[in-house]
Every structure is written in structure tokens, then in C-alpha cells.
Design a protein around this motif. Structure first.
Motif, PDB file in Angstrom:
ATOM      1  N   LEU A  52       3.161   1.298  -6.772  1.00 41.82           N
ATOM      2  CA  LEU A  52       2.545   1.859  -7.965  1.00 41.82           C
ATOM      3  C   LEU A  52       3.451   2.926  -8.558  1.00 41.82           C
ATOM      4  CD1 LEU A  52      -1.141   2.424  -6.780  1.00 41.82           C
ATOM      5  CD2 LEU A  52      -0.461   1.078  -8.761  1.00 41.82           C
ATOM      6  N   PRO A  53       3.599   2.962  -9.881  1.00 41.91           N
ATOM      7  CA  PRO A  53       4.305   4.105 -10.488  1.00 41.91           C
ATOM      8  C   PRO A  53       3.420   5.340 -10.421  1.00 41.91           C
ATOM      9  CG  PRO A  53       3.430   2.640 -12.186  1.00 41.91           C
ATOM     10  CD  PRO A  53       3.150   1.970 -10.876  1.00 41.91           C
ATOM     11  N   GLY A  54       4.037   6.471 -10.181  1.00 47.65           N
ATOM     12  CA  GLY A  54       3.249   7.704 -10.080  1.00 47.65           C
ATOM     13  C   GLY A  54       4.108   8.935 -10.272  1.00 47.65           C
ATOM     14  N   ARG A  55       3.505  10.091  -9.996  1.00 48.33           N
ATOM     15  CA  ARG A  55       4.171  11.374 -10.182  1.00 48.33           C
ATOM     16  C   ARG A  55       3.685  12.338  -9.116  1.00 48.33           C
ATOM     17  NH1 ARG A  55       3.105  16.211 -12.965  1.00 48.33           N
ATOM     18  NH2 ARG A  55       4.920  17.137 -14.015  1.00 48.33           N
ATOM     19  N   ILE A  85       5.322   4.311  -5.343  1.00 48.53           N
ATOM     20  CA  ILE A  85       4.612   4.537  -4.093  1.00 48.53           C
ATOM     21  C   ILE A  85       3.923   3.258  -3.621  1.00 48.53           C
ATOM     22  CG2 ILE A  85       3.079   6.153  -2.900  1.00 48.53           C
ATOM     23  CD1 ILE A  85       2.929   7.721  -5.540  1.00 48.53           C
ATOM     24  N   PRO A  86       4.136   2.857  -2.355  1.00 43.12           N
ATOM     25  CA  PRO A  86       3.373   1.719  -1.829  1.00 43.12           C
ATOM     26  C   PRO A  86       1.879   2.012  -1.918  1.00 43.12           C
ATOM     27  CG  PRO A  86       5.132   2.364  -0.309  1.00 43.12           C
ATOM     28  CD  PRO A  86       5.064   3.426  -1.354  1.00 43.12           C
ATOM     29  N   LEU A  87       1.107   0.985  -2.174  1.00 50.53           N
ATOM     30  CA  LEU A  87      -0.329   1.166  -2.350  1.00 50.53           C
ATOM     31  C   LEU A  87      -0.970   1.883  -1.174  1.00 50.53           C
ATOM     32  CD1 LEU A  87      -3.043   0.575  -3.781  1.00 50.53           C
ATOM     33  CD2 LEU A  87      -3.043  -1.635  -2.615  1.00 50.53           C
ATOM     34  N   TRP A  88      -0.606   1.514   0.052  1.00 48.23           N
ATOM     35  CA  TRP A  88      -1.247   2.108   1.227  1.00 48.23           C
ATOM     36  C   TRP A  88      -1.010   3.607   1.283  1.00 48.23           C
ATOM     37  CZ3 TRP A  88       1.729   4.716   4.755  1.00 48.23           C
ATOM     38  CH2 TRP A  88       3.107   4.443   4.762  1.00 48.23           C
ATOM     39  N   LEU A  89       0.202   4.053   0.875  1.00 50.67           N
ATOM     40  CA  LEU A  89       0.509   5.477   0.903  1.00 50.67           C
ATOM     41  C   LEU A  89      -0.153   6.199  -0.267  1.00 50.67           C
ATOM     42  CD1 LEU A  89       1.995   7.848   2.161  1.00 50.67           C
ATOM     43  CD2 LEU A  89       4.044   7.188   0.880  1.00 50.67           C
ATOM     44  N   ALA A  90      -0.178   5.533  -1.417  1.00 52.12           N
ATOM     45  CA  ALA A  90      -0.827   6.137  -2.587  1.00 52.12           C
ATOM     46  C   ALA A  90      -2.303   6.404  -2.311  1.00 52.12           C
ATOM     47  CB  ALA A  90      -0.665   5.222  -3.801  1.00 52.12           C
ATOM     48  N   LYS A  91      -2.974   5.471  -1.646  1.00 48.17           N
ATOM     49  CA  LYS A  91      -4.387   5.663  -1.324  1.00 48.17           C
ATOM     50  C   LYS A  91      -4.578   6.817  -0.341  1.00 48.17           C
ATOM     51  CE  LYS A  91      -6.991   2.092  -0.572  1.00 48.17           C
ATOM     52  NZ  LYS A  91      -7.465   0.775  -0.047  1.00 48.17           N
TER      53      LYS A  91
END
Length: 233
Positions: A52-55, A85-91
Motif C-alpha cells: 500500500l502507498p502511505g506516509r 508498506i505490505p498490507l500485514w505491516l500497515a494493518k
């Protein structure tokens, strides 16, 4: 001194339980439904690696190396840095109150692409855009976003629009080369296509007297088990 557990021919020889064959070593586990994930499912494990794109809304100590932004395991990601960010880490990091990270929508879930899907979802190569379009999109609803209702509606309507064509093709292209069609499907759609072809094959075998009975699809059986589990809970 002789140990127990020996065979009648040699009571002193230890016997070990037979090792399971490769066919018994792993039984496929279905993915979770909706916002849920099944961590025993290989499909869900692979889906959770999608990025996922993020900040970074605050400094992230010791995460630079894990996200490919540092040379050492102790490096810190500065506040304001753009992330993939990988989804699992983003969550795991996402918290709407503490503002550790913010998450952006991948382009395929943004308004421009939602317009394309609403016009004609069948023209989109879902596998190229995202092999886990439906499951990954459902996971996006874990993050606070004002567009969540529109995302959920688009995912549902896309599935409805494409479902009939997929199942029709699985029944009417039994002896044809379907590789071009399957290549454009997301992983959930591929599973449905394969289930459709297997169902047709089982029916034809039964019709020819090559099978004693018709059994329910494993997809239906798994859904029924989950439904009864939810009711018991």
C-alpha cells in the motif's frame, strides 16, 4: 536393556509411526471472508504481501531496513517519508488516533478506475492490475477512508458483473483453450472458473455412469461450514 515398542520379530527394535505421504502433508485452506484473514491460507499470506502507498506520520525506529529504506536494521524512517508498506505491516501500524502512518488508496481503487469498472467491468485485466483485487480491496476497509462505501460498492458490482461471464465460460469452453481468458482473472475468479469446470467434468462423468454420485463443490462445503460456525458463535 531392551526398550518397549519393538516388533514381534525383534522386540528390542524401536518402531516409529509411518510418515505421511505428500498428499497428506498439506490440505489447502481457504482464504478468509471480507475483513477477516486466515493465516493458514497460502492465498491470504500472499495477499498480505501486497503493498500500500502511505506516509510516515511519525518517526518509525528500526523499520527503515525492513521497508527497503535503510542500510542497517537500526535505521529510522523520518516523519513525513513516503512509504510502500505490505498490507500485514500497515494493518499492524495503523491507528487512527495515534497517527503512526497514513494509508493511500492504490490507483485501481481510486475514483477514476471505479468509473471504468462501473462502465464495463469485463474489459479490465484484473490479474494485471492486482491478482487479489477482491480480497485486497476488502482489506482496505480496515483503514478509515471517506471513500470506503464507494470502494465496497464497486468491488461488489464488479464481482456481480463478471461472475456470470466467468461461469458461462467455464461451462461452455470445456474442450477449448481458456488460457487467454483465465490470464485476465483475479485469483478468486480463477478458483471459481476451476470450480465450474470441475463441476461440469463431474456431471459428465456421472452422466456416463463413471461416477456413483455427484458431490457438492468444496467451495460450497467450506462456505456452509463457516456459516454454521458463525451461527454457533
Amino acid at each position: 536393556m531392551r526398550h518397549g515398542g519393538g516388533s514381534p520379530e525383534d522386540p528390542g527394535r524401536l518402531r516409529y509411526p509411518a510418515r505421511p505421504g505428500m498428499a497428506d502433508a498439506y490440505l489447502p485452506v481457504g482464504p478468509g471472508l471480507g475483513l477477516e484473514e486466515n493465516f493458514l491460507s497460502l492465498d491470504d499470506i500472499l495477499m498480505s504481501q501486497e503493498k500500500l502507498p502511505g506516509r510516515a506520520e511519525s518517526a518509525l525506529p528500526r523499520l527503515a531496513f525492513a521497508l527497503g529504506q535503510g542500510a542497517g536494521t537500526g535505521d529510522t524512517i523520518p516523519e513525513g517519508s513516503k512509504l510502500e508498506i505490505p498490507l500485514w505491516l500497515a494493518k499492524g501500524l495503523y491507528d487512527s488516533k495515534r497517527r503512526i502512518i497514513s494509508v493511500e488508496l492504490p490507483k485501481i481503487y481510486k475514483e477514476a478506475w471505479r468509473t471504468v469498472f462501473s462502465a464495463d467491468a469485463n474489459v479490465v485485466d484484473l490479474h494485471k492490475m492486482g491478482p487479489y483485487y477482491y480480497r485486497f480491496g476488502s482489506q482496505l476497509l480496515n483503514f478509515d477512508n471517506p471513500e470506503n462505501p464507494e470502494i465496497a460498492q464497486t468491488i461488489l458490482q464488479t464481482f456481480i458483473s463478471r461472475f456470470r461471464r466467468i461461469m458461462d465460460s467455464s461451462q461452455n469452453a470445456y474442450n477449448e483453450d481458456t488460457s487467454a481468458l483465465v490470464a485476465r482473472l483475479d485469483e478468486l475468479e480463477r478458483a471459481l472458473f476451476q470450480a465450474g469446470q470441475k463441476g461440469l467434468n463431474d456431471f459428465q462423468c456421472w452422466e456416463k455412469g463413471q461416477a456413483s454420485q455427484i458431490t457438492a463443490s468444496s467451495l460450497i462445503q467450506n462456505y456452509g461450514k463457516r456459516k454454521f460456525t458463525d451461527m454457533d458463535g
